[in-house]
Scaffold this motif. Structure first.
Motif: not given
Length: 278
Positions: A1-3, A7-9, A36-37, A68-69
């Protein structure tokens, strides 16, 4: 998983659409959708509902975005602590202010600061909207609305006066023939706009714009009477003040995030602002 995908989410949840997230992140719509995909594939869950006009999060997406926030907030706090620990007047300071204050007060004052501290980089954003210091959009902000927030250092540093200006030809007309230049609906709530509407009464507000620079240009073009910041209009030889009556001056506030109050670079910019607005 890319952290970074998390952040984008978090940004997508805040903005409410792929287009809004793309603007906030400075990337294109397709990049946000791809990130997101990739996150959905890594986690094995659908995180968003892809609708025509919005991209609401699924129940699982909301749950993960909340985490994520928290990560985003922690990363921003680490960045501020690192920034504050810098003991030299080098590095980057992000400053945001309304456009008219940037052009008329802040930019002229930057010359001395740059000569005294050549290693300092200023990222200057001229925006009418209120930038969030907590989200890392700025280190300092100058505002004409009293700031709120417990994490901020707030100081009143001056005020801005407004008056009615027009070309000499317009000013010589009988006041009942004046036509007015005003804000459009995006800034209909600001105090000087309400004052102008009351002053104009039945006379027409027939040229509406979203910023002072457009109003200034329209007044110089002889298109009507405009309520302008005196610091902008008084030096202009093409305009005259048409009447002594004026609204109450608006206070100017400086805001610094509490984590940065001891950072030398931030303090140097804050001192420059305080002196400029005197």
């Amino acid at each position: 998983m890319n952290w970074d995908d998390l952040h984008v989410l978090a940004v997508l949840e805040r903005e409410g659409s792929l287009a809004g997230a793309a603007r906030a992140l400075g990337v294109n719509h397709a990049t946000v959708s791809r990130r997101i995909g990739a996150l959905e594939k890594a986690l094995g869950h659908a995180l968003v509902h892809r609708l025509a006009r919005s991209t609401p999060l699924t129940e699982k997406g909301i749950e993960i975005a909340a985490i994520a926030r928290e990560m985003e907030s922690g990363a921003q706090r680490i960045e501020r602590i690192s920034h504050a620990a810098q003991g030299t007047l080098t590095g980057r300071v992000r400053l945001t202010a309304p456009p008219v204050l940037v052009s008329e007060i802040i930019i002229p004052a930057l010359r001395v600061l740059r000569s005294e501290h050549p290693g300092l980089q200023i990222v200057l954003s001229a925006n009418s909207h209120i930038a969030s210091l907590d989200s890392g959009q700025a280190d300092l902000a100058v505002r004409m609305v009293e700031p709120q927030g417990r994490q901020n250092i707030i100081r009143r540093i001056g005020s801005v006066e407004f008056a009615l200006y027009a070309t000499p030809e317009i000013a010589r007309l009988p006041p009942q023939q004046w036509r007015f230049i005003a804000f459009d609906e995006t800034l209909a709530h600001v105090p000087q706009q309400r004052w102008l509407e009351e002053f104009a009464g039945d006379r027409p507000l027939d040229l509406l714009t979203g910023d002072f620079h457009s109003q200034f240009a329209a007044a110089k073009a002889g298109l009507g009477v405009a309520l302008l910041p005196s610091i902008m209009a008084t030096p202009c030889k093409e305009l005259v003040r048409v009447i002594a009556k004026q609204p109450e001056a608006r206070p100017v506030w400086m805001v610094i995030h509490a984590d940065l109050k001891h950072a030398p670079a931030v303090r140097a910019v804050a001192d420059m602002l305080a002196t400029a607005f005197e």
